[in-house]
Design an enzyme around this catalytic site. Structure first.
Site, PDB file in Angstrom:
ATOM      1  N   TYR A 144       7.107  -7.797  -5.583  1.00  0.00           N
ATOM      2  CA  TYR A 144       6.509  -8.196  -6.859  1.00  0.00           C
ATOM      3  C   TYR A 144       5.063  -7.729  -6.859  1.00  0.00           C
ATOM      4  O   TYR A 144       4.322  -7.998  -5.914  1.00  0.00           O
ATOM      5  CB  TYR A 144       6.581  -9.721  -7.016  1.00  0.00           C
ATOM      6  CG  TYR A 144       5.961 -10.261  -8.282  1.00  0.00           C
ATOM      7  CD1 TYR A 144       4.765 -10.985  -8.244  1.00  0.00           C
ATOM      8  CD2 TYR A 144       6.558 -10.056  -9.523  1.00  0.00           C
ATOM      9  CE1 TYR A 144       4.201 -11.499  -9.399  1.00  0.00           C
ATOM     10  CE2 TYR A 144       5.999 -10.570 -10.690  1.00  0.00           C
ATOM     11  CZ  TYR A 144       4.819 -11.293 -10.627  1.00  0.00           C
ATOM     12  OH  TYR A 144       4.253 -11.802 -11.773  1.00  0.00           O
ATOM     13  N   ASP A 239       0.008  -3.072  -1.663  1.00  0.00           N
ATOM     14  CA  ASP A 239      -0.318  -4.223  -2.514  1.00  0.00           C
ATOM     15  C   ASP A 239      -0.661  -5.384  -1.572  1.00  0.00           C
ATOM     16  O   ASP A 239       0.224  -6.042  -1.046  1.00  0.00           O
ATOM     17  CB  ASP A 239       0.868  -4.561  -3.414  1.00  0.00           C
ATOM     18  CG  ASP A 239       0.607  -5.827  -4.212  1.00  0.00           C
ATOM     19  OD1 ASP A 239       1.451  -6.156  -5.081  1.00  0.00           O
ATOM     20  OD2 ASP A 239      -0.402  -6.507  -3.967  1.00  0.00           O
ATOM     21  N   LYS A 267      -6.053 -13.121  -5.244  1.00  0.00           N
ATOM     22  CA  LYS A 267      -5.991 -14.374  -4.477  1.00  0.00           C
ATOM     23  C   LYS A 267      -7.240 -14.644  -3.636  1.00  0.00           C
ATOM     24  O   LYS A 267      -8.293 -14.950  -4.171  1.00  0.00           O
ATOM     25  CB  LYS A 267      -4.700 -14.381  -3.640  1.00  0.00           C
ATOM     26  CG  LYS A 267      -3.439 -14.307  -4.546  1.00  0.00           C
ATOM     27  CD  LYS A 267      -2.166 -14.313  -3.767  1.00  0.00           C
ATOM     28  CE  LYS A 267      -0.984 -13.929  -4.607  1.00  0.00           C
ATOM     29  NZ  LYS A 267      -0.485 -14.993  -5.472  1.00  0.00           N
TER      30      LYS A 267
END
Ligand code: KE4
Length: 429
Positions: A144, A239, A267
């Site tokens: 994702y 990623d 994050k």
């Protein structure tokens, strides 16, 4: 545990917000029941709207690696807010955070800040296409990279939960340029390279996957991927929205010993405020507007509040690198305790762990890719999730997520977690 107030709040939220949430995975669709509304949090603990105290294993899905309401971040944000919250003009603190991030992460010369991991990944793909002049990208089933159209092709995380890996609204025109490979299967990548010779701009991967649960790259796979991309003149994009500044100061590039061409962050880099970023070598990054032709922009990008949270967080991690070993040890301790309980009760399971990322899968077979991750028994997972929640342990409400430990967790908290599993184990058989 009682959840009357959360239920009432959820009912009201559903009248005004689609699904009652601003991000689908929060709605508990994968596990059933009412989502817990949190009132406040401190350290390792969540305090919900019904007065329950919960030990938190998602840490806001990764950002709060030093625990909730980390004092230095709070102070920095309050102090910054008093001087203005946003200017839409360059500020010194953006350069300070850029310099610090570049000093911590190998193999990056420049970094552009955005407001989410999604923005970071979609911008990195556009940059890769602009830099190479090629259109197609390869992603991996179950990974994702946020909700940009190009990625919602067999995505992980919440997209899997909804059993609609290819989201409506993503056009065939977009989907045709996203090729799907299998995680930990280099041959599946090689086949796509051969079938699309000269058309592939980039391969994007979660170097340690967290959106199928935690899935660890086999050494030969991740090093082989680097070699294939180098041979075929394709950009390798890591990623690191989850792994960046979590697996170590230098993230997955450092711990795996593999250099990517572009790296995306989110994050932790924002310390709990909205920050994403993408970074890479000067020759690639200088293709970005305003110096280069590849356009990318954002009103709140580099926002001073978010920058002050991120700078404080990364400074704390840079000053106390022992936190990564501490997190690793706590996660190992959790792993050992959970494994012993599930083994003693004869419950088929796999526990995947890498650094402070860990996930439990109720299947007897190793979980090495998306397909094997879907073999987990979701009925058992639901009982596990709710049983632990009713004993004050807040786990990710989906089997397709990783836990994110924070260093505010004590060994007593972890013992309580293991005891909670001990008490529900008989129901999991
Ligand atoms: P955001 O746009 O949610 O900030 O980041 C997207 C993203 C990109 N790359 C990776 C590896 C990610 O894990 C994410 C977002 N992670 C999910 C948790 N699996 C966020 C939780 C949510 O969707 O609410």
């Amino acid at each position: 545990m009682k959840y009357q107030r959360s239920s009432a709040l959820f009912k009201e939220a559903q009248r005004y917000i689609p699904g009652g949430v601003n991000s689908p995975v929060r709605a508990f669709k994968a596990v059933g029941g009412t989502p817990v509304f949190v009132k406040e949090a401190k350290g390792a603990y969540l305090y919900d709207e019904d007065g329950n105290t919960l030990i938190d294993y998602i840490s806001s899905w990764g950002p709060l690696i030093l625990g909730h309401a980390y004092e230095p971040v709070i102070e920095a944000v309050i102090d910054k807010a008093r001087k203005g919250t946003s200017f839409g003009m360059p500020t010194e603190i953006e350069t300070e955070l850029a310099k610090l991030a570049i000093s911590m992460v190998p193999n990056i010369d420049k970094i552009r800040f955005v407001n989410s991991g999604t923005e970071a990944c979609m911008s990195a793909i556009r940059l890769a296409r602009g830099f190479t002049g090629k259109d197609k990208i390869i992603k991996f089933a179950g990974c994702y990279h946020g909700h940009a159209d190009a990625f919602l092709i067999q995505a992980g995380s919440g997209a899997v939960t909804f059993g609609s890996p290819n989201s409506p609204g993503v056009t065939q025109g977009t989907a045709k340029d996203t090729l799907l490979a299998t995680y930990n299967d280099l041959d599946s990548v090689d086949a796509l390279l051969k079938a699309n010779k000269g058309d592939i701009a980039a391969v994007i991967i979660e170097p340690v996957a967290g959106n199928m649960g935690c899935i660890i790259p086999e050494d030969s796979f991740i090093h082989g991927l680097r070699e294939l991309c180098t041979r075929e003149n394709i950009l390798l994009i890591f990623d690191e929205v989850m792994t960046g500044f979590r697996l170590g100061a230098g993230g997955a590039q450092e711990v795996l010993g593999v250099n990517a061409d572009l790296v995306t962050f989110g994050k932790v880099i924002g310390g709990g405020l909205p920050v994403g970023a993408f970074a890479g070598r000067k020759e690639i990054m200088d293709h970005l507007a305003p110096d280069g032709p590849v356009y990318q922009a954002g009103t709140l990008s580099g926002n001073p509040l978010a920058m002050s949270a991120g700078l404080t967080m990364l400074t704390a991690l840079n000053d106390q690198p022992a936190v990564f070993q501490s997190l690793d040890k706590k996660t190992q301790y959790l792993h050992k305790g959970l494994k012993k309980v599930l083994t003693d009760h004869g419950i088929p399971h796999q526990i995947n762990r890498f650094g402070s990322m860990i996930s439990v899968h109720f299947t007897k077979d190793p979980v090495i890719d998306f397909e094997s991750a879907t073999k987990g028994n979701n009925e058992t997972f639901k009982k596990y999730f709710h049983g632990m929640l009713n004993r004050g342990i807040y786990l990710p409400p989906s089997a397709f997520e990783s836990y994110f430990l924070n260093d505010a967790l004590s060994y007593a908290d972890i013992d309580k977690t293991i005891e909670a599993l001990q008490s529900i184990a008989p129901e999991l058989k």
